[in-house]
Design a protein around this motif. Structure first.
Motif, PDB file in Angstrom:
ATOM      1  N   SER A 171       7.565  32.251  21.619  1.00  0.00           N
ATOM      2  CA  SER A 171       8.792  33.006  21.856  1.00  0.00           C
ATOM      3  C   SER A 171       8.615  34.467  21.444  1.00  0.00           C
ATOM      4  O   SER A 171       9.046  35.379  22.146  1.00  0.00           O
ATOM      5  CB  SER A 171       9.943  32.370  21.076  1.00  0.00           C
ATOM      6  OG  SER A 171      11.093  33.147  21.187  1.00  0.00           O
ATOM      7  N   HIS A 172       7.961  34.698  20.313  1.00  0.00           N
ATOM      8  CA  HIS A 172       7.711  36.068  19.847  1.00  0.00           C
ATOM      9  C   HIS A 172       6.812  36.817  20.836  1.00  0.00           C
ATOM     10  O   HIS A 172       7.042  37.990  21.114  1.00  0.00           O
ATOM     11  CB  HIS A 172       7.063  36.071  18.463  1.00  0.00           C
ATOM     12  CG  HIS A 172       7.936  35.549  17.370  1.00  0.00           C
ATOM     13  ND1 HIS A 172       9.312  35.608  17.394  1.00  0.00           N
ATOM     14  CD2 HIS A 172       7.616  34.952  16.205  1.00  0.00           C
ATOM     15  CE1 HIS A 172       9.798  35.075  16.287  1.00  0.00           C
ATOM     16  NE2 HIS A 172       8.791  34.667  15.549  1.00  0.00           N
ATOM     17  N   ILE A 173       5.801  36.138  21.352  1.00  0.00           N
ATOM     18  CA  ILE A 173       4.904  36.767  22.331  1.00  0.00           C
ATOM     19  C   ILE A 173       5.699  37.190  23.565  1.00  0.00           C
ATOM     20  O   ILE A 173       5.597  38.332  24.023  1.00  0.00           O
ATOM     21  CB  ILE A 173       3.745  35.816  22.723  1.00  0.00           C
ATOM     22  CG1 ILE A 173       2.790  35.631  21.541  1.00  0.00           C
ATOM     23  CG2 ILE A 173       2.995  36.347  23.941  1.00  0.00           C
ATOM     24  CD1 ILE A 173       1.759  34.528  21.733  1.00  0.00           C
ATOM     25  N   SER A 174       6.508  36.281  24.084  1.00  0.00           N
ATOM     26  CA  SER A 174       7.315  36.594  25.274  1.00  0.00           C
ATOM     27  C   SER A 174       8.265  37.747  25.017  1.00  0.00           C
ATOM     28  O   SER A 174       8.400  38.656  25.844  1.00  0.00           O
ATOM     29  CB  SER A 174       8.118  35.365  25.711  1.00  0.00           C
ATOM     30  OG  SER A 174       7.267  34.348  26.125  1.00  0.00           O
ATOM     31  N   PHE A 175       8.935  37.719  23.870  1.00  0.00           N
ATOM     32  CA  PHE A 175       9.873  38.781  23.524  1.00  0.00           C
ATOM     33  C   PHE A 175       9.167  40.132  23.452  1.00  0.00           C
ATOM     34  O   PHE A 175       9.648  41.131  23.994  1.00  0.00           O
ATOM     35  CB  PHE A 175      10.558  38.475  22.178  1.00  0.00           C
ATOM     36  CG  PHE A 175      11.412  39.606  21.690  1.00  0.00           C
ATOM     37  CD1 PHE A 175      12.715  39.747  22.143  1.00  0.00           C
ATOM     38  CD2 PHE A 175      10.919  40.542  20.794  1.00  0.00           C
ATOM     39  CE1 PHE A 175      13.507  40.803  21.702  1.00  0.00           C
ATOM     40  CE2 PHE A 175      11.706  41.593  20.352  1.00  0.00           C
ATOM     41  CZ  PHE A 175      13.003  41.726  20.813  1.00  0.00           C
ATOM     42  N   CYS A 176       8.027  40.180  22.781  1.00  0.00           N
ATOM     43  CA  CYS A 176       7.303  41.443  22.596  1.00  0.00           C
ATOM     44  C   CYS A 176       6.798  41.995  23.927  1.00  0.00           C
ATOM     45  O   CYS A 176       6.915  43.197  24.186  1.00  0.00           O
ATOM     46  CB  CYS A 176       6.154  41.263  21.616  1.00  0.00           C
ATOM     47  SG  CYS A 176       6.696  40.869  19.939  1.00  0.00           S
ATOM     48  N   PHE A 217      -3.524  29.470  14.554  1.00  0.00           N
ATOM     49  CA  PHE A 217      -3.480  29.637  16.008  1.00  0.00           C
ATOM     50  C   PHE A 217      -4.348  30.826  16.370  1.00  0.00           C
ATOM     51  O   PHE A 217      -4.389  31.814  15.640  1.00  0.00           O
ATOM     52  CB  PHE A 217      -2.043  29.900  16.486  1.00  0.00           C
ATOM     53  CG  PHE A 217      -1.119  28.745  16.290  1.00  0.00           C
ATOM     54  CD1 PHE A 217      -0.970  27.784  17.281  1.00  0.00           C
ATOM     55  CD2 PHE A 217      -0.400  28.603  15.116  1.00  0.00           C
ATOM     56  CE1 PHE A 217      -0.110  26.710  17.107  1.00  0.00           C
ATOM     57  CE2 PHE A 217       0.458  27.537  14.928  1.00  0.00           C
ATOM     58  CZ  PHE A 217       0.607  26.588  15.917  1.00  0.00           C
ATOM     59  N   LEU A 218      -5.036  30.733  17.497  1.00  0.00           N
ATOM     60  CA  LEU A 218      -5.805  31.856  18.020  1.00  0.00           C
ATOM     61  C   LEU A 218      -5.063  32.415  19.222  1.00  0.00           C
ATOM     62  O   LEU A 218      -4.636  31.670  20.106  1.00  0.00           O
ATOM     63  CB  LEU A 218      -7.205  31.420  18.428  1.00  0.00           C
ATOM     64  CG  LEU A 218      -8.097  30.912  17.306  1.00  0.00           C
ATOM     65  CD1 LEU A 218      -9.454  30.517  17.867  1.00  0.00           C
ATOM     66  CD2 LEU A 218      -8.263  31.945  16.222  1.00  0.00           C
ATOM     67  N   MET A 219      -4.900  33.732  19.228  1.00  0.00           N
ATOM     68  CA  MET A 219      -4.248  34.421  20.333  1.00  0.00           C
ATOM     69  C   MET A 219      -5.271  35.393  20.910  1.00  0.00           C
ATOM     70  O   MET A 219      -5.922  36.122  20.163  1.00  0.00           O
ATOM     71  CB  MET A 219      -3.022  35.181  19.809  1.00  0.00           C
ATOM     72  CG  MET A 219      -2.294  35.978  20.880  1.00  0.00           C
ATOM     73  SD  MET A 219      -0.831  36.829  20.255  1.00  0.00           S
ATOM     74  CE  MET A 219      -1.582  38.169  19.330  1.00  0.00           C
ATOM     75  N   TYR A 220      -5.398  35.386  22.226  1.00  0.00           N
ATOM     76  CA  TYR A 220      -6.360  36.287  22.863  1.00  0.00           C
ATOM     77  C   TYR A 220      -5.935  36.551  24.299  1.00  0.00           C
ATOM     78  O   TYR A 220      -5.079  35.863  24.852  1.00  0.00           O
ATOM     79  CB  TYR A 220      -7.771  35.685  22.826  1.00  0.00           C
ATOM     80  CG  TYR A 220      -7.900  34.422  23.625  1.00  0.00           C
ATOM     81  CD1 TYR A 220      -8.352  34.450  24.940  1.00  0.00           C
ATOM     82  CD2 TYR A 220      -7.568  33.184  23.074  1.00  0.00           C
ATOM     83  CE1 TYR A 220      -8.469  33.300  25.684  1.00  0.00           C
ATOM     84  CE2 TYR A 220      -7.670  32.023  23.810  1.00  0.00           C
ATOM     85  CZ  TYR A 220      -8.118  32.085  25.116  1.00  0.00           C
ATOM     86  OH  TYR A 220      -8.215  30.936  25.851  1.00  0.00           O
ATOM     87  N   VAL A 230       6.994  23.498  15.729  1.00  0.00           N
ATOM     88  CA  VAL A 230       8.067  24.475  15.553  1.00  0.00           C
ATOM     89  C   VAL A 230       7.480  25.880  15.464  1.00  0.00           C
ATOM     90  O   VAL A 230       7.970  26.815  16.103  1.00  0.00           O
ATOM     91  CB  VAL A 230       8.911  24.150  14.296  1.00  0.00           C
ATOM     92  CG1 VAL A 230       9.874  25.279  13.975  1.00  0.00           C
ATOM     93  CG2 VAL A 230       9.663  22.843  14.487  1.00  0.00           C
ATOM     94  N   TYR A 231       6.418  26.037  14.684  1.00  0.00           N
ATOM     95  CA  TYR A 231       5.756  27.342  14.580  1.00  0.00           C
ATOM     96  C   TYR A 231       5.175  27.770  15.923  1.00  0.00           C
ATOM     97  O   TYR A 231       5.268  28.930  16.302  1.00  0.00           O
ATOM     98  CB  TYR A 231       4.659  27.327  13.508  1.00  0.00           C
ATOM     99  CG  TYR A 231       5.186  27.505  12.114  1.00  0.00           C
ATOM    100  CD1 TYR A 231       5.788  28.706  11.725  1.00  0.00           C
ATOM    101  CD2 TYR A 231       5.088  26.489  11.185  1.00  0.00           C
ATOM    102  CE1 TYR A 231       6.282  28.877  10.450  1.00  0.00           C
ATOM    103  CE2 TYR A 231       5.579  26.652   9.898  1.00  0.00           C
ATOM    104  CZ  TYR A 231       6.175  27.844   9.535  1.00  0.00           C
ATOM    105  OH  TYR A 231       6.662  28.012   8.265  1.00  0.00           O
ATOM    106  N   GLU A 232       4.583  26.835  16.650  1.00  0.00           N
ATOM    107  CA  GLU A 232       3.998  27.180  17.945  1.00  0.00           C
ATOM    108  C   GLU A 232       5.070  27.685  18.913  1.00  0.00           C
ATOM    109  O   GLU A 232       4.877  28.694  19.589  1.00  0.00           O
ATOM    110  CB  GLU A 232       3.267  25.981  18.542  1.00  0.00           C
ATOM    111  CG  GLU A 232       2.565  26.319  19.843  1.00  0.00           C
ATOM    112  CD  GLU A 232       1.701  25.187  20.365  1.00  0.00           C
ATOM    113  OE1 GLU A 232       1.002  25.420  21.368  1.00  0.00           O
ATOM    114  OE2 GLU A 232       1.711  24.083  19.788  1.00  0.00           O
ATOM    115  N   ARG A 233       6.208  27.015  18.962  1.00  0.00           N
ATOM    116  CA  ARG A 233       7.298  27.467  19.832  1.00  0.00           C
ATOM    117  C   ARG A 233       7.790  28.853  19.415  1.00  0.00           C
ATOM    118  O   ARG A 233       8.046  29.710  20.257  1.00  0.00           O
ATOM    119  CB  ARG A 233       8.460  26.465  19.807  1.00  0.00           C
ATOM    120  CG  ARG A 233       8.229  25.264  20.681  1.00  0.00           C
ATOM    121  CD  ARG A 233       9.495  24.463  20.919  1.00  0.00           C
ATOM    122  NE  ARG A 233      10.160  24.025  19.691  1.00  0.00           N
ATOM    123  CZ  ARG A 233       9.933  22.876  19.064  1.00  0.00           C
ATOM    124  NH1 ARG A 233       9.042  22.032  19.550  1.00  0.00           N
ATOM    125  NH2 ARG A 233      10.587  22.556  17.968  1.00  0.00           N
TER     126      ARG A 233
END
Length: 100
Positions: free
Chosen positions: A78-83, A45-48, A71-74
């Motif tokens: 979720s980790h992004i939102s939490f952080c 996955f690419l995050m930017y 499952v990994y994408e969700r």
């Protein structure tokens, strides 16, 4: 509270900790604000972002997208939102989640 570039290192640190729970790796790309997330299933996955905390996550099609990929994408989303929420709610120096 406005999020500035001062929060990016704290986000990255907390996000790395959360990804370790799923045995995922985070690798910073050469281009600023670009990261590669590799799952144990070898999904990428690419995050930017151009304006933090508006973070984009896209799946790199390197193989067949499976149910495990979803499952990994969700989990990653979720980790992004939490952080992001944690950083917005807790100033850097007061955040108990970021204690060394």
């Amino acid at each position: 509270m406005k999020i500035t570039s001062n929060f990016i290192p704290e986000f990255e640190k907390l996000f790395r900790q959360k990804l370790q729970l799923n045995n995922c790796r985070l690798r910073k790309k050469r281009q600023e604000n670009n990261y590669e997330i590799i799952t144990p299933a070898k999904d990428i996955f690419l995050m930017y972002w151009s304006e933090f905390p508006e973070i984009n996550l896209i799946y790199q099609a390197v193989g067949v997208r499976t149910q495990q990929t979803e499952v990994y994408e969700r989990a990653i989303r979720s980790h992004i939102s939490f952080c992001v929420s944690s950083i917005q709610e807790n100033p850097i120096s007061e955040s108990p989640l970021l204690v060394k």
